[in-house]
Design an enzyme around this catalytic site. Structure first.
Site, mmCIF file in Angstrom:
data_model
loop_
_atom_site.group_PDB
_atom_site.id
_atom_site.type_symbol
_atom_site.label_atom_id
_atom_site.label_comp_id
_atom_site.label_asym_id
_atom_site.label_seq_id
_atom_site.Cartn_x
_atom_site.Cartn_y
_atom_site.Cartn_z
ATOM 1 N N ARG A 26 -2.060 -6.086 -7.656
ATOM 2 C CA ARG A 26 -0.959 -6.960 -7.249
ATOM 3 C C ARG A 26 -0.773 -8.113 -8.213
ATOM 4 N NH1 ARG A 26 -1.919 -9.652 -2.708
ATOM 5 N NH2 ARG A 26 -4.135 -9.334 -3.061
ATOM 6 N N LYS A 79 -15.420 -7.248 4.128
ATOM 7 C CA LYS A 79 -15.046 -8.659 4.219
ATOM 8 C C LYS A 79 -15.317 -9.235 5.607
ATOM 9 C CE LYS A 79 -11.650 -7.518 0.831
ATOM 10 N NZ LYS A 79 -10.315 -6.952 0.737
ATOM 11 N N SER A 116 -3.122 -7.389 3.199
ATOM 12 C CA SER A 116 -3.480 -7.216 4.615
ATOM 13 C C SER A 116 -3.990 -8.533 5.191
ATOM 14 C CB SER A 116 -4.566 -6.149 4.764
ATOM 15 O OG SER A 116 -4.114 -4.916 4.285
ATOM 16 N N HIS A 130 0.844 -1.209 0.000
ATOM 17 C CA HIS A 130 0.000 0.000 0.000
ATOM 18 C C HIS A 130 0.875 1.254 0.000
ATOM 19 C CE1 HIS A 130 -3.238 -2.509 2.270
ATOM 20 N NE2 HIS A 130 -3.667 -2.341 1.029
HETATM 21 O O1 PNS Z 1 -8.754 -2.645 0.796
HETATM 22 P P1 PNS Z 1 -10.029 -3.193 0.221
HETATM 23 O O2 PNS Z 1 -10.807 -3.953 1.265
HETATM 24 O O3 PNS Z 1 -9.798 -3.998 -1.027
HETATM 25 O O4 PNS Z 1 -10.889 -1.903 -0.192
HETATM 26 C C1 PNS Z 1 -12.158 -2.074 -0.767
HETATM 27 C C2 PNS Z 1 -12.888 -0.727 -0.884
HETATM 28 C C3 PNS Z 1 -12.979 -0.050 0.474
HETATM 29 C C4 PNS Z 1 -12.132 0.182 -1.842
HETATM 30 C C5 PNS Z 1 -14.291 -1.039 -1.433
HETATM 31 O O5 PNS Z 1 -14.868 -2.037 -0.661
HETATM 32 C C6 PNS Z 1 -15.216 0.170 -1.457
HETATM 33 O O6 PNS Z 1 -15.085 1.034 -2.279
HETATM 34 N N1 PNS Z 1 -16.168 0.203 -0.491
HETATM 35 C C7 PNS Z 1 -17.125 1.274 -0.386
HETATM 36 C C8 PNS Z 1 -18.517 0.781 -0.782
HETATM 37 C C9 PNS Z 1 -18.765 0.957 -2.270
HETATM 38 O O7 PNS Z 1 -18.645 2.041 -2.817
HETATM 39 N N2 PNS Z 1 -19.106 -0.160 -2.952
HETATM 40 C C10 PNS Z 1 -19.372 -0.185 -4.359
HETATM 41 C C11 PNS Z 1 -18.105 -0.365 -5.160
HETATM 42 S S1 PNS Z 1 -18.435 -0.322 -6.909
#
Ligand code: PNS
Length: 171
Positions: free
Chosen positions: A97, A47, A134, A23
């Site tokens: 990644r 998650k 993570s 990150h």
């Molecule tokens: O580090 P991560 O868990 O891969 O991050 C995922 C994240 C936070 C970027 C994604 O879950 C997100 O954007 N969540 C907000 C909810 C949202 O907008 N969902 C629709 C995505 S199209």
């Protein structure tokens, strides 16, 4: 700043539970491309229940990006697309990644663009960090491994302190 995308701000969203060296590498490279980078920590990762509280996650990121004057840290809840519009960001930044990341990130990027009219810029992960997530860091940490090679030192200190802290009795 003399960012390539002058005048443009980028949002780098994630759970950051916790921030990894991968990150941080993406943040450092984004900070060279864009005038401003806002690291956006999602309040409730989809998650699972996070290992670190929102304040812990934000503090670990703030400490790790202290050397980058054009990087800020904030949090959001709900739709990323709403937050991106609210902060008037020019782009979303995501790190890739491995090839399988692209499959899910592509549809997410298209949905976010459909909702907010903001595009996603993908930065390929440095191969050095391609296996570091993570989730894996937490798994090996929970099983007693040393994670010093995978997380920034500010994160490592918090993880080591958490390990030393007494835990509620487990059945
Ligand atoms: O580090 P991560 O868990 O891969 O991050 C995922 C994240 C936070 C970027 C994604 O879950 C997100 O954007 N969540 C907000 C909810 C949202 O907008 N969902 C629709 C995505 S199209």
């Amino acid at each position: 700043m003399n960012g390539v995308a002058a005048g443009h701000s980028a949002i780098y969203p994630g759970s950051f539970d916790p921030l990894t060296c991968g990150h941080l590498d993406v943040i450092e490279r984004a900070a060279q491309i864009f005038d401003q980078v806002l690291v956006a920590v999602v309040v409730n990762p989809q998650k699972r229940k996070p290992l670190f509280t929102l304040e812990e996650r934000k503090a670990m990121i703030r400490d790790s990006v202290a050397h980058l004057p054009n990087v800020q840290v904030d949090h959001f809840r709900g739709l990323l697309a709403d937050f991106v519009r609210h902060r008037e960001a020019a782009v979303i930044v995501k790190g890739l990644r491995v090839v399988s990341d692209f499959e899910s990130e592509m549809s997410t990027a298209l949905m976010n663009r459909s909702l907010s009219n903001v595009d996603t810029v993908f930065l390929p992960s440095d191969p050095k960090w391609s296996f570091v997530s993570s989730t894996l860091v937490k798994e090996v940490y929970n099983l007693g491994a040393d994670v010093a090679d995978y997380v920034p030192s500010a994160v490592l200190h918090v993880m080591q302190a958490k390990r030393r802290a007494p835990r509620p009795a487990e059945r």
